[in-house]
Design an enzyme around this catalytic site. Structure first.
Site, PDB file in Angstrom:
ATOM      1  N   VAL A 257       0.835  -1.207   0.000  1.00  0.00           N
ATOM      2  CA  VAL A 257       0.000   0.000   0.000  1.00  0.00           C
ATOM      3  C   VAL A 257       0.868   1.254   0.000  1.00  0.00           C
ATOM      4  CG1 VAL A 257      -1.669   1.326   1.341  1.00  0.00           C
ATOM      5  CG2 VAL A 257      -1.972  -1.136   1.050  1.00  0.00           C
ATOM      6  N   ALA A 258       1.967   1.202   0.735  1.00  0.00           N
ATOM      7  CA  ALA A 258       2.850   2.374   0.817  1.00  0.00           C
ATOM      8  C   ALA A 258       3.446   2.729  -0.535  1.00  0.00           C
ATOM      9  CB  ALA A 258       3.965   2.112   1.826  1.00  0.00           C
ATOM     10  N   ASP A 304     -11.614  21.952 -41.310  1.00  0.00           N
ATOM     11  CA  ASP A 304     -12.635  22.387 -42.252  1.00  0.00           C
ATOM     12  C   ASP A 304     -12.180  23.713 -42.864  1.00  0.00           C
ATOM     13  OD1 ASP A 304     -14.943  22.363 -43.654  1.00  0.00           O
ATOM     14  OD2 ASP A 304     -16.292  22.469 -41.946  1.00  0.00           O
ATOM     15  N   ASP A 592     -20.548  16.259 -39.535  1.00  0.00           N
ATOM     16  CA  ASP A 592     -19.216  16.091 -38.942  1.00  0.00           C
ATOM     17  C   ASP A 592     -19.227  15.253 -37.665  1.00  0.00           C
ATOM     18  OD1 ASP A 592     -17.922  17.717 -40.874  1.00  0.00           O
ATOM     19  OD2 ASP A 592     -18.667  19.498 -39.852  1.00  0.00           O
ATOM     20  N   ASN A 654       8.684   8.047  -3.629  1.00  0.00           N
ATOM     21  CA  ASN A 654       8.465   6.618  -3.393  1.00  0.00           C
ATOM     22  C   ASN A 654       9.760   5.871  -3.136  1.00  0.00           C
ATOM     23  OD1 ASN A 654       5.772   7.087  -3.797  1.00  0.00           O
ATOM     24  ND2 ASN A 654       5.481   5.384  -5.211  1.00  0.00           N
ATOM     25  N   GLU A 657      10.589   6.483   0.370  1.00  0.00           N
ATOM     26  CA  GLU A 657       9.648   5.791   1.250  1.00  0.00           C
ATOM     27  C   GLU A 657       9.923   4.296   1.318  1.00  0.00           C
ATOM     28  OE1 GLU A 657       5.956   8.889   0.307  1.00  0.00           O
ATOM     29  OE2 GLU A 657       6.046   6.913  -0.638  1.00  0.00           O
TER      30      GLU A 657
END
Length: 911
Positions: A257-258, A304, A592, A654, A657
């Protein structure tokens, strides 16, 4: 009796009883209704897409692991983000329902041998419908009578000119009568109409997944695989160090989860919202948030002609008479103009004659002159007013007979008293004129046409008297006297040429795809600089059946495709996508809709477009200007670069962490954990979130439109190395150094018993503080992949400054608010730990600078200091294109979709 010479004879209609019987048999004249997606399902979709599902799984695992606070926090993130995204891009697919609004509510029909008003839903096959100028056609009809009749079919075919209709011709539901009056037999109602076919075609087309959606799914798969793999690894390691299987399982869940970047989803959503807001300031209204980034990936624009490249304002700019040539410079349909040249008197008479042979008029509506009826005839009316002189109304002769334009005669006539006035195509009118000025007139026709003007010839003839009840028109339209020529022009928008230059400099190919005539389309393409060299002009009815051949013809810059049907326009979009292009398609008509749905970016006109086109599109141009598309592309590229910025920022965090868990596992559990799962959550959706959002609002750099579209993944090799090989490790080293310094300062040695709880909490607080301060420096480093922060200017992103101050405030709250600090499991760091944490700030900045310098040396480029400063505010669209006129860098051909490169191109600007 010729059509148009008098009143229409009566035709029989159905009886009321027969109409009621057929209504029961075939059903009401109503387009098949598409079942709308309920709002709750749209909201549910925002809560259950791929990334959200990963977060739901993470929340469930956190709850199973005994961390309800973490589970609740993740659920709140999902709900808030989903609700925000739903509100921002509530995008009901109402194209089919808007098509129904094109049908009038009441219509005149012949029932029981008299004309009655009935609701359009009550029309049945073989009903006889009575139409007058301005009426919307309520169903598919076959005309049985027509007087001076022309029909505007632009919403279905893309053809900008009204089409003359004669008895026996078909007219389609949803079009409207521009001139004349007619009666027609109903041949198709409801689902049997051409309008219903287009509605069904729009409903069958599924919009492809955006490049951003594909990239985010790829990131989610990578993150999920890494989190799952590391979770399993830690489960096994925990068992090996003697932890019970239950605790090992819960610990592994916490680690997995981290690793999930909970803050990434709201950051992406808010960054797209910021981009959408900036586009709105540039007159580009985003209806689908992911379209913001997709625009930046665009490699091919199919535009166009009328209203997008041109002003959609037909204007008479030249009048030639045997007495000389006049030049008229005026705006729109107003009577004011600058007139220069010779032959003003003769030109005035010519304009009166042409006006008499025209039904369209220029009218003042709410302070603005607009066309009522055929725009070309409104331009002739405006010409007559301009040549009449200031304050003088143009002559308004009473027309007794009018003979409408038809494709066989190529001209239109009117009788005023005993004078016949004729206007039409030069090749149709000039041969009917006497005298010896034909060669001179034809020479002037060629000269005007070479300037991209549409040329009309005007002539007159005195009649001996009014024609009788029965006569041949060709006997009347003969022996004419040529009055002169009118050159009409739908002027290109002033910004288009510069916008096309900007598109090409940005590596984007542009094609014109229109329902208009090939000659008209090619002339505008030449005038705007769109057409390529050698010139290639394709027509819808001659497009190759072989997809490979057509794709090879289309995949070039400056091709013109004219006279296209809705199916052909849809085919063009699909073939270019199969070629690997990210396609932006513009459109304004009902026809269109399918192509706008199919394209990666559907671009509709806000001023002149239909509701159908706007509801099918991802982007609506509020000013109908092609230049606005390029301005939106610039913001889209900036948004892509911003997503890479905060992705680098999040993933770097991350690494820091995960490091404490890796060291704990490698030590066999003998080295204590520096961070807990709740601390990681506080970092992801607490201190990191605001700086990430500020990075997502970074303004476009000056070089944004000076390089080809991005063809690399969001997570490419360059980004991965910067995260996992440089910034992440630097943060991790200082994080663990601060943690260890506090432990060693308290007398703890590796292998010894764990120190007291207060020491562990202070050490954990030091690690937490280090990560926050390192991320503070990382936020400034992530502003550019090639330029150090001091060259960008420390104060050029004011949002980032406020975000950093808020980050420091949150750090203080997390450390010094007793109950919260206890919940997170840390305490304020010791002086030694704080010193290491502060040292992480210059360490991150210096490491990032050394990497960028080494990269520039390796690629042989200098740091782009002159291009470094970002814009501090969005600018008006025209300014963008004055900015990018420089040819300093040549556009390069994009590589294959999905290729990964991190070479010199990625260092061309600070993005």
């Amino acid at each position: 009796m010729i059509p148009g010479a008098g009143s229409l004879p009566e035709t029989a209609g159905l009886s009321s009883e027969e109409a009621a019987l057929r209504l029961r048999q075939v059903g009401p004249n109503r387009l098949p209704e598409a079942h709308p997606v309920p709002r709750w399902r749209k909201l549910l979709a925002e809560l259950t897409h791929f990334f959200a599902v990963m977060l739901w799984v993470a929340a469930g695992l956190a709850y199973v692991a005994g961390m309800p606070q973490l589970a609740v926090a993740i659920v709140v993130v999902i709900l808030v983000n989903g609700l925000f995204a739903y509100i921002q891009q509530e995008r009901a697919q109402r194209a089919a329902s808007k098509l129904r609004e094109l049908l009038p509510a009441m219509v005149s029909v012949r029932r029981d041998r008299r004309i009655v008003k009935v609701h359009t839903t009550e029309l049945v096959p073989d009903d006889v419908v009575v139409l007058v100028a301005g009426d919307r056609v309520p169903a598919d009809l076959r005309l049985v009578l027509a007087a001076g009749c022309s029909v505007d079919e632009s919403m279905l075919t893309g053809e900008s000119e009204a089409v003359a209709k004669a008895p026996g011709d078909s007219v389609l539901g949803g079009t409207f009568l521009v001139n004349g009056e007619a009666e027609g037999t109903v041949t198709g109602t409801g689902g049997a109409t051409r309008l219903a076919e287009i509605a069904a075609l729009s409903g069958k087309v599924e919009a492809p997944a955006s490049p951003l959606a594909r990239e985010l799914q790829r990131i989610v798969r990578v993150v999920a695989a890494v989190a799952l793999g590391i979770g399993v690894l830690f489960f096994v390691l925990s068992l090996l160090v003697g932890i019970s299987w239950r605790d090992a399982f819960l610990f592994a869940i916490g680690v997995a989860v981290a690793l999930v970047p909970e803050g990434l989803l709201p950051t992406v959503t808010l960054s797209l919202a910021v981009g959408a807001q900036r586009m709105a300031q540039r007159n580009a209204l985003v209806r689908n948030l992911e379209a913001v980034e997709t625009l930046g990936s665009t490699t091919f624009i199919c535009t166009d002609k009328t209203g997008t490249l041109t002003q959609n304002r037909m204007n008479a700019v030249e009048v030639w008479t045997p007495a000389g040539l006049l030049s008229i410079i005026g705006a729109g349909y107003g009577p004011q103009a600058e007139v220069t040249g010779t032959g003003a008197g003769e030109a005035r008479h010519l304009s009166t004659a042409a006006r008499a042979a025209s039904a369209g008029r220029a009218v003042l509506h709410e302070g603005q002159w607009i066309a009522e009826g055929d725009p070309m005839e409104a331009a002739i009316d405006a010409l007559a007013a301009r040549l009449a002189g200031p304050g003088q109304p143009p002559d308004d002769p009473v027309v007794s007979h009018r003979f409408a334009f038809d494709p066989r005669r190529l001209r239109e006539s009117a009788i005023v008293a005993t004078t016949l006035f004729v206007k039409g195509a030069p090749e149709s009118v000039i041969p009917l004129c006497g005298g010896d000025g034909a060669d001179r007139a034809l020479h002037m026709v060629d000269q005007m046409a070479s300037h991209g003007l549409r040329v009309l010839a005007v002539a007159e003839r005195s009649l001996p008297g009014l024609p009788g009840a029965s006569f041949k028109l060709e006997d009347v339209e003969t022996g004419l006297t040529l009055l002169g020529l009118i050159g009409l022009h739908d002027p290109p928008r002033a910004e288009v040429r510069l916008a096309l230059e900007a598109a090409r400099e940005a590596g984007i190919k542009v094609a014109m795809v229109t329902g208009d005539h090939a000659f008209t389309a090619a002339a505008i393409a030449r005038e705007t600089g769109l057409i390529g060299s050698p010139e290639l002009v394709l027509e819808g009815h001659t497009l190759p059946e072989d997809d490979a051949v057509l794709t090879a013809l289309l995949d070039r810059d400056g091709v013109v495709v004219s006279r296209v049907t809705p199916e052909q326009k849809l085919r063009v979009a699909r073939l270019l996508q199969l070629r690997g292009h990210v396609v932006a398609m513009t459109g304004d008509g009902v026809n269109d809709g399918p192509a706008l749905q199919q394209a990666d970016i559907g671009v509709a006109m806000g001023l002149s477009g239909t509701d159908v086109a706007r509801e099918s599109a991802d982007l609506v141009l509020l000013d109908d200007d092609f230049a606005t598309i390029i301005a939106a592309v610039e913001q889209g590229r900036a948004t892509y670069a911003n997503i890479r910025r905060f992705l680098t920022y999040h993933l770097t965090d991350n690494v820091a962490e995960l490091t404490p868990f890796v060291i704990w596992a490698l030590s066999g559990g003998r080295f204590p954990l520096a961070l807990s799962v709740l601390q990681i959550l506080a970092l992801d959706i607490g201190t990191d979130l605001l700086p990430a959002l500020a990075l997502g609002s970074e303004a476009p750099s000056k070089g944004t439109l000076k390089r080809p579209p991005e063809r690399r993944h969001l997570m490419d090799r360059a980004l991965m190395f910067r995260v996992f090989g440089l910034l992440g490790p630097v943060e991790a080293v200082f994080e663990m150094t601060a943690y260890t310094a506090v432990l060693l300062g308290a007398g703890w040695r590796p292998g010894a018993e764990l120190p007291a709880a207060d020491v562990l909490m202070a050490a954990s607080g030091a690690a937490f503080t280090t990560v926050v301060l390192a991320q503070l420096a990382n936020a400034f480093a992530c502003r550019s992949a090639s330029v150090p922060p001091w060259r960008l200017g420390w104060f050029s992103n004011r949002l980032l400054l406020w975000a950093v101050l808020a980050e420091l405030g949150l750090l203080a709250v997390f450390l010094f608010l007793g109950p919260l600090a206890t919940l997170l499991g840390h305490a304020p760091p010791s002086p030694g730990g704080l010193a290491v944490a502060l040292a992480a700030i210059p360490a991150v900045v210096v490491a990032d600078w050394l990497y960028k310098e080494a990269r520039h040396r390796r690629t042989g480029t200098a740091a782009p200091a002159l291009l470094a400063a970002p814009r501090t505010a969005p600018r008006a669209a025209p300014a963008v294109h004055r900015q990018v006129r420089s040819k300093a860098s040549d556009p390069r051909r994009p590589g294959k979709r999905g290729s990964i490169h991190g070479g010199p191109s990625s260092g061309s600007s600070h993005d």
